[in-house]
Design an enzyme around this catalytic site. Structure first.
Site, PDB file in Angstrom:
ATOM      1  NE  ARG A 237      -0.902  -0.132 -13.972  1.00  0.00           N
ATOM      2  CZ  ARG A 237      -1.316  -1.357 -13.706  1.00  0.00           C
ATOM      3  NH1 ARG A 237      -2.585  -1.537 -13.316  1.00  0.00           N
ATOM      4  NH2 ARG A 237      -0.524  -2.395 -13.819  1.00  0.00           N
ATOM      5  CD  GLU A 266      -2.168   3.394  -7.640  1.00  0.00           C
ATOM      6  OE1 GLU A 266      -1.484   2.343  -7.544  1.00  0.00           O
ATOM      7  OE2 GLU A 266      -3.175   3.467  -8.347  1.00  0.00           O
ATOM      8  CG  HIS A 285      -3.686  -0.609  -7.579  1.00  0.00           C
ATOM      9  ND1 HIS A 285      -2.818   0.118  -8.362  1.00  0.00           N
ATOM     10  CD2 HIS A 285      -4.084  -1.655  -8.354  1.00  0.00           C
ATOM     11  CE1 HIS A 285      -2.706  -0.444  -9.554  1.00  0.00           C
ATOM     12  NE2 HIS A 285      -3.476  -1.528  -9.567  1.00  0.00           N
TER      13      HIS A 285
END
Length: 319
Positions: A237, A266, A285
């Site tokens: 993360r 993000e 991601h």
């Protein structure tokens, strides 16, 4: 009467059909300013919800008095306030293991792309700069027979160790809350303290879940311990890393490069310096983002949800 569930993320029709056999299903393929009002209206009498990234805390639970289970379609569950859910007797589940191979593939891709400068050289070729024999300034570094340090030797970490050791003859160092004897026996992994791992590794791969203890786990001190030739990989993360410290380490040459699939914000801001660095490989991601794996994750989440609502203990209950 069938229990009512809300699916708030786009899933395959097969998953919806599976849920509809047991549940009344309300479906939102995404949540945004247009769909949130309807979502919260439906939440008032929902028994379960399925999706990912939605922050489920006491504030949201106040709007869902009938909720019995939250099924996260991801291995991570930092979006869930487990204490608040436990206090209200609401089950929470995730989808571990089903994505191990796919995420490990992504990580190995980041390692190879960063080491061999693949995105940079692809751009160099496509912009017409290959006009003569490749000069030394464009050389990358080897991956095979190097030292890979894995911080967080869970399911994904073990799968990365398998690829690195069996496929690239890499030496594996790891740091974890507990020893992973299987990884030690199968892949020759060596347990060590974080400081030793950072000093000895050619590639440092961060794979810890995001918790209060792991937030900004890697920062200025840790980057200073790494080799100047070291490459940092983050597929956990974004907030497990002090991003400002990472940027500084890359700008000053404290480390040689990075491969990143996650970021503090993000989607990432386009003015983030990481996007303009030639020695950084960036991905949006995509760790588990293949059709096959996302379908399996969604079906696992749906199975967890149905189990919890029909009196069984979900296979992936978060305790």
């Amino acid at each position: 009467m069938k229990p009512k569930v809300i699916v708030y993320k786009k899933v395959d029709s097969n998953v919806l059909e599976f849920l509809q056999q047991t549940c009344e299903v309300v479906y939102f393929d995404e949540l945004d300013s247009n769909t949130y009002p309807a979502f919260f209206q439906e939440l008032k009498n929902a028994d379960g919800i399925l999706g990912s990234r939605l922050k489920v805390d006491a504030k949201l639970l106040d709007k869902a008095p009938q909720l019995k289970i939250v099924s996260n379609m991801s291995v991570g569950y930092d979006n869930l306030d487990i204490a608040a859910l436990t206090a209200r007797g609401v089950m929470a589940t995730n989808t571990p293991d089903v994505l191990n191979d796919t995420v490990a593939d992504t990580i190995m891709g980041l390692i190879l792309a960063a080491a061999r400068r693949i995105p940079e050289l692809d751009h160099w070729m496509k912009t017409g700069q290959w006009q003569s024999e490749l000069k030394e300034q464009w050389y990358g570094v080897d991956v095979h027979h190097k030292v890979l340090g894995i911080i967080g030797m869970g399911g994904v970490g073990t799968t990365v160790a398998k690829r690195a050791h069996c496929g690239f003859d890499m030496e594996i160092l790891y740091h974890n809350r507990s020893r992973n004897m299987a990884a030690e026996e199968k892949y020759g992994a060596t347990y060590c303290l974080m400081e030793e791992l950072l000093k000895k590794s050619d590639f440092v791969c961060l794979l810890t879940p995001l918790t209060p203890e792991t937030e900004k786990l890697i920062g200025k001190k840790e980057f200073e311990l790494m080799k100047k030739s070291g490459i940092f990989i983050n597929a956990s993360r974004g907030k497990t890393v002090d991003e400002e410290a990472l940027i500084q380490a890359l700008q000053t040459g404290e480390i040689a490069g990075a491969g990143l699939d996650v970021f503090v914000q993000e989607p990432i801001n386009m003015d983030n310096p990481l996007l303009s660095m030639k020695n950084v490989v960036t991905l949006p991601h995509i760790g588990s983002a293949t059709y096959e794996t996302r379908l399996q994750m969604a079906m696992t989440a749906a199975t967890n949800l149905v189990s919890g609502l029909t009196g069984d203990t979900p296979a992936n209950l978060i305790k």
